[in-house]
Design a protein around this motif. Sequence first.
Motif, PDB file in Angstrom:
ATOM      1  N   SER A 152       0.855  -1.189   0.000  1.00 23.72           N
ATOM      2  CA  SER A 152       0.000   0.000   0.000  1.00 23.72           C
ATOM      3  C   SER A 152       0.887   1.234   0.000  1.00 23.72           C
ATOM      4  CB  SER A 152      -0.906  -0.009   1.238  1.00 23.72           C
ATOM      5  OG  SER A 152      -1.707   1.154   1.287  1.00 23.72           O
ATOM      6  N   LEU A 153       0.764   2.058  -1.031  1.00 19.54           N
ATOM      7  CA  LEU A 153       1.556   3.285  -1.152  1.00 19.54           C
ATOM      8  C   LEU A 153       0.666   4.492  -0.858  1.00 19.54           C
ATOM      9  CD1 LEU A 153       3.478   2.610  -4.504  1.00 19.54           C
ATOM     10  CD2 LEU A 153       4.236   2.102  -2.174  1.00 19.54           C
ATOM     11  N   TRP A 154       1.162   5.388  -0.002  1.00 15.86           N
ATOM     12  CA  TRP A 154       0.442   6.622   0.325  1.00 15.86           C
ATOM     13  C   TRP A 154       1.362   7.803   0.053  1.00 15.86           C
ATOM     14  CZ3 TRP A 154      -4.620   6.916   2.376  1.00 15.86           C
ATOM     15  CH2 TRP A 154      -5.234   5.671   2.588  1.00 15.86           C
ATOM     16  N   PHE A 155       0.878   8.721  -0.764  1.00 18.26           N
ATOM     17  CA  PHE A 155       1.641   9.916  -1.125  1.00 18.26           C
ATOM     18  C   PHE A 155       1.078  11.107  -0.364  1.00 18.26           C
ATOM     19  CE2 PHE A 155       2.073   6.947  -4.582  1.00 18.26           C
ATOM     20  CZ  PHE A 155       3.397   7.063  -4.979  1.00 18.26           C
ATOM     21  N   ILE A 156       1.967  11.846   0.304  1.00 16.52           N
ATOM     22  CA  ILE A 156       1.561  13.011   1.096  1.00 16.52           C
ATOM     23  C   ILE A 156       2.185  14.250   0.458  1.00 16.52           C
ATOM     24  CG2 ILE A 156       1.664  14.140   3.342  1.00 16.52           C
ATOM     25  CD1 ILE A 156       2.189  10.413   3.161  1.00 16.52           C
ATOM     26  N   SER A 157       1.325  15.200   0.085  1.00 20.97           N
ATOM     27  CA  SER A 157       1.816  16.413  -0.557  1.00 20.97           C
ATOM     28  C   SER A 157       0.831  17.539  -0.314  1.00 20.97           C
ATOM     29  CB  SER A 157       2.007  16.185  -2.057  1.00 20.97           C
ATOM     30  OG  SER A 157       2.737  17.246  -2.642  1.00 20.97           O
ATOM     31  N   GLN A 158       1.240  18.760  -0.597  1.00 20.99           N
ATOM     32  CA  GLN A 158       0.367  19.906  -0.357  1.00 20.99           C
ATOM     33  C   GLN A 158      -0.760  19.987  -1.374  1.00 20.99           C
ATOM     34  OE1 GLN A 158       2.194  23.665   0.415  1.00 20.99           O
ATOM     35  NE2 GLN A 158       3.762  22.824   1.757  1.00 20.99           N
ATOM     36  N   ASN A 159      -0.492  19.556  -2.585  1.00 24.83           N
ATOM     37  CA  ASN A 159      -1.487  19.687  -3.636  1.00 24.83           C
ATOM     38  C   ASN A 159      -1.484  18.429  -4.505  1.00 24.83           C
ATOM     39  OD1 ASN A 159      -2.969  20.543  -6.043  1.00 24.83           O
ATOM     40  ND2 ASN A 159      -2.660  22.632  -5.324  1.00 24.83           N
ATOM     41  N   PRO A 160      -2.639  17.888  -4.841  1.00 26.45           N
ATOM     42  CA  PRO A 160      -2.656  16.712  -5.729  1.00 26.45           C
ATOM     43  C   PRO A 160      -1.966  16.970  -7.053  1.00 26.45           C
ATOM     44  CG  PRO A 160      -4.832  17.088  -4.759  1.00 26.45           C
ATOM     45  CD  PRO A 160      -3.988  18.278  -4.399  1.00 26.45           C
ATOM     46  N   ALA A 161      -1.936  18.225  -7.495  1.00 31.70           N
ATOM     47  CA  ALA A 161      -1.289  18.544  -8.766  1.00 31.70           C
ATOM     48  C   ALA A 161       0.217  18.316  -8.727  1.00 31.70           C
ATOM     49  CB  ALA A 161      -1.599  19.991  -9.158  1.00 31.70           C
ATOM     50  N   ASP A 162       0.776  18.092  -7.527  1.00 32.03           N
ATOM     51  CA  ASP A 162       2.211  17.830  -7.422  1.00 32.03           C
ATOM     52  C   ASP A 162       2.576  16.467  -8.014  1.00 32.03           C
ATOM     53  OD1 ASP A 162       2.563  20.221  -6.103  1.00 32.03           O
ATOM     54  OD2 ASP A 162       2.409  19.336  -4.103  1.00 32.03           O
ATOM     55  N   LEU A 163       1.595  15.600  -8.186  1.00 33.23           N
ATOM     56  CA  LEU A 163       1.845  14.245  -8.665  1.00 33.23           C
ATOM     57  C   LEU A 163       1.457  14.121 -10.134  1.00 33.23           C
ATOM     58  CD1 LEU A 163       0.346  12.221  -5.665  1.00 33.23           C
ATOM     59  CD2 LEU A 163       2.632  13.200  -5.897  1.00 33.23           C
ATOM     60  N   PRO A 164       2.184  13.306 -10.901  1.00 37.87           N
ATOM     61  CA  PRO A 164       1.799  13.080 -12.298  1.00 37.87           C
ATOM     62  C   PRO A 164       0.406  12.456 -12.387  1.00 37.87           C
ATOM     63  CG  PRO A 164       4.025  12.254 -11.856  1.00 37.87           C
ATOM     64  CD  PRO A 164       3.422  12.597 -10.536  1.00 37.87           C
ATOM     65  N   GLU A 165      -0.306  12.758 -13.450  1.00 38.21           N
ATOM     66  CA  GLU A 165      -1.663  12.250 -13.628  1.00 38.21           C
ATOM     67  C   GLU A 165      -1.700  10.727 -13.591  1.00 38.21           C
ATOM     68  OE1 GLU A 165      -4.672  13.537 -13.905  1.00 38.21           O
ATOM     69  OE2 GLU A 165      -3.998  15.595 -13.568  1.00 38.21           O
ATOM     70  N   ALA A 166      -0.693  10.074 -14.187  1.00 33.18           N
ATOM     71  CA  ALA A 166      -0.689   8.611 -14.227  1.00 33.18           C
ATOM     72  C   ALA A 166      -0.580   8.011 -12.830  1.00 33.18           C
ATOM     73  CB  ALA A 166       0.458   8.118 -15.101  1.00 33.18           C
ATOM     74  N   VAL A 167       0.154   8.689 -11.933  1.00 34.11           N
ATOM     75  CA  VAL A 167       0.267   8.217 -10.553  1.00 34.11           C
ATOM     76  C   VAL A 167      -0.990   8.566  -9.777  1.00 34.11           C
ATOM     77  CG1 VAL A 167       1.548   8.458  -8.392  1.00 34.11           C
ATOM     78  CG2 VAL A 167       2.781   8.338 -10.564  1.00 34.11           C
ATOM     79  N   LEU A 168      -1.469   9.790  -9.951  1.00 31.19           N
ATOM     80  CA  LEU A 168      -2.672  10.240  -9.244  1.00 31.19           C
ATOM     81  C   LEU A 168      -3.857   9.339  -9.552  1.00 31.19           C
ATOM     82  CD1 LEU A 168      -3.481  12.570  -7.330  1.00 31.19           C
ATOM     83  CD2 LEU A 168      -4.220  13.841  -9.357  1.00 31.19           C
ATOM     84  N   GLY A 169      -3.924   8.847 -10.776  1.00 29.33           N
ATOM     85  CA  GLY A 169      -5.021   7.978 -11.163  1.00 29.33           C
ATOM     86  C   GLY A 169      -5.010   6.625 -10.484  1.00 29.33           C
ATOM     87  N   GLN A 170      -3.887   6.250  -9.854  1.00 26.73           N
ATOM     88  CA  GLN A 170      -3.786   4.963  -9.163  1.00 26.73           C
ATOM     89  C   GLN A 170      -4.168   5.065  -7.689  1.00 26.73           C
ATOM     90  OE1 GLN A 170      -3.002   2.219 -11.001  1.00 26.73           O
ATOM     91  NE2 GLN A 170      -2.936   3.645 -12.726  1.00 26.73           N
ATOM     92  N   LEU A 171      -4.455   6.259  -7.204  1.00 26.86           N
ATOM     93  CA  LEU A 171      -4.693   6.474  -5.781  1.00 26.86           C
ATOM     94  C   LEU A 171      -6.199   6.465  -5.504  1.00 26.86           C
ATOM     95  CD1 LEU A 171      -2.078   9.341  -5.222  1.00 26.86           C
ATOM     96  CD2 LEU A 171      -1.724   6.861  -5.311  1.00 26.86           C
TER      97      LEU A 171
END
Length: 526
Positions: A309-328
């Motif tokens: 299970s991977l959890w990404f913590i950031s200030q804004n969802p836009a900080d992550l690439p769309e391909a990664v964001l789509g997996q969350l």
Amino acid sequence: MTQIVDLDAGIAFVGGGGQGYAAPQSLLLKYANRHGLIAGATGTGKTVTLQTLAESFSGAGVPVFMADVKGDLAGIANSGSEGASLHDAFVRRAGQIGMELDYQSFPVTFWDVWGERGHPVRTTPAEMGPLLLSRLMDLTDAQEGVLNIAFRIADEQGLALLDLNDLQQMLIWVGQNAKDLSLQYGNVSTASVGAIQRALMVLENEGGDRLFGEPALELADLMRLDASGKGMVNILSAERLMNAPRLYATFLLWLMSELFEQLPEVGDPDKPRIAFFFDEAHLLFDGAPDALVAKIEQVARLIRSKGVSLWFISQNPADLPEAVLGQLGNRVQHALRAFTAKDQKALRLAAQNYRPNPEFDTAEAIQSVGTGEAVTSLLEAKGVPGIVQRTLIRPPLSQLGPISDAERGAFNRASPMAAKYGQDLDRESAAELLAKRAEAAARESADAGAKGADDDLWDMDRDYTRARRYDPGVQIETRQKSRSRSSSRRSDSMIEAFGKSFARQLGTKSGQALVRGVLGSLFRGK
């Protein structure tokens, strides 16, 4: 009252609320390996959410790894208390969301690249590989190609790259044999070798030399349970590591890649095998080459079947690439502030990532939730995204905030990892093997020179004997003078022969190895 984990139901309680807020919101452990996002502006409660989720995973028997970038996650090792400054607020929150506030501690192992605030965590250049190392050192394509050649030759010749010294000595050897290697592997520029060496020196000055070495971290040591069945919470001390953001990001990427490569396929287990929290996740992608971003995206897609299970913590969802964001699939969105036009655009984009709730406007909710509150969307049965809800995040059961250095030291001394990782290892590897080759070549060169001198002396003795045989009337004085001149010629011939032999040897690989041995000794002595 609601417990933080219900293993029979396979859920971990996230939060809930009273009037105007959602019914109890829980994370289905079966779908926790569909990954998650914790986002929000500074000071909106991301760290507390991270800590509460880590507690839930640990309580469910799932090991956890997280980077502590501010030094305030270590409190999970201690139980919360009624004397804490936020105790009264926690009691009110627990009552509001229908939760039992049962203070408790969780098993913790502290890690630190520098070995100061936790057990040393190391890997080797061979395990990290040329791609991640190139990203770490910000190499050009040509320089990355030379680094790949060095790794290829090391593999073919059984030269283990276990620390920075091994890699530096390997590059010296590659640079000295660049002409011969270029015919087989492609162009090897000595300028590229020099640029890589300078980058390695910078990396060493930043503390990268502490990251590379043995004993290397074994993933099994991150996936332990304590005697009560709680998952081990592994905390990487990252306050100092954040001063070298590229080193921080590369280490986390290596860890994720190792999990992907080493763990077997398990499909969809009832709960994850391990949960990873990547704080300051934008650092994983800032300035990363396209090939590396593609690798991260691939791992994020496929590592689910490994039970991670991977959890990404950031200030804004836009900080992550769309391909990664789509997996969350599981999302906890704390407040986003929209002070500028760019902020307002980011807010609208963040709201579009959620399944809408007809009872409120998602963008408005994201902007208006207070500290400790969030807009959540957690996967439901069959992995369907849940309708977005306004949620009060549950209070932590462990201590909120840092612990003292004395407490941290006591935990480190009591840990079974202290004996395993406390002492550095220095096995025979590339640096030592290359040095032995150079020494052997130097001995061969010296032996060859001595043999050539002996052959010349033997030829001179034979010529003198023949002269005496055909000139029996030579006077004693003449013979004495001849012997004197012959002795002089022998001495001159010996020096000349050795000089010619040494000059010939310097033109061969054996001679080059002799020079490499001298240079290698000087380099290691610095």
